[in-house]
Design a protein around this motif. Structure first.
Motif: not given
Ligand SMILES: [Zn+2]
Length: 245
Positions: A22, A136, A25
């Protein structure tokens, strides 16, 4: 199990590729480390798998969130010296471990030809469940599978060779938010750049009162520094470094 390793600086490399699920991150876990690399002349590329269109806290229409978050990530990247930001356009919150994703990450690895890849841990971090968003872990596992064997195997994804992309071996992978972190980077001297990068993610952080983000992320980095035996008051980011040559 060995104890914490000394904070020996990692070798200088020419190119690093960061692959994360994302927008934001890379900034929460690793922007300080990235700032130390770019300051030393390393070229860093970001490959962000989704546009983060399921994130945020405000009334922004969902179809506008993706483009907004791309722009925020580009601004955040600039704060730590990164100009090359690529998006793979997968849907946020619905990532699966697929051959398509492995191929798309392999493509970027072969384009960038990095000596080091930074990504998320594919292992769940039981002590901090928020670090182990399924996206993730999926990106961490897909990236490791792209590093070995796909990107280095000329017979994997022959369409990449047909695009003119030669096989490439990545010798080192850094995993963020890992339950077995063994390498620490002191980011105290570049921490203002990390905070500026985090503040660029306006849709994600603007609901927090002034200073709260810095306090929360700062505490977390001070705890990391302490855990690795750095002097009082230092701030650090930690990784599990895997040799993949
Ligand atoms: Zn994330």
């Amino acid at each position: 199990m060995t104890g914490p390793l000394p904070a020996a600086p990692a070798a200088h490399v020419e190119r690093v590729l960061c692959v994360l699920a994302h927008p934001d991150d890379v900034d929460f876990g690793s922007a300080g480390t990235v700032a130390t690399w770019t300051a030393a002349g390393t070229e860093v590329t970001y490959c962000i798998v989704t546009d983060g269109d399921a994130g945020g806290f405000d009334e922004t229409p969902r179809d506008r969130m993706g483009p907004l978050r791309q722009a925020e990530q580009r601004a955040a990247a600039k704060e730590v010296g990164v100009e090359d930001v690529r998006f793979l356009g997968y849907p946020d919150g619905r990532l699966e471990l697929t051959l398509d994703l492995r191929r798309d990450i392999s493509r970027v690895i072969r384009q960038v030809r990095p000596q080091r890849v930074l990504t998320s841990s594919p292992e769940r971090f039981w002590e901090r469940i928020g670090a182990s968003h399924p996206d993730h872990m999926t990106v961490g596992e897909s990236t490791l599978r792209a590093v070995y064997p796909d990107a280095r195997n000329p017979f994997a994804f022959p369409e990449l060779l047909a695009e003119g992309l030669e096989a490439w071996t990545v010798p080192e992978v850094w995993l963020g938010a890992s339950p077995r972190a063994d390498h620490v980077v002191d980011v105290t001297d570049v921490v203002d750049r990390k905070f500026a990068a985090l503040r660029s993610h306006v849709t994600q952080v603007s609901h927090q009162p002034e200073g709260q983000l810095e306090e929360f992320v700062g505490d977390w980095m001070r705890q990391t520094a302490q855990r690795f035996g750095l002097p009082e008051g230092r701030m650090a980011e930690a990784f599990h470094v895997v040799h993949t040559a």
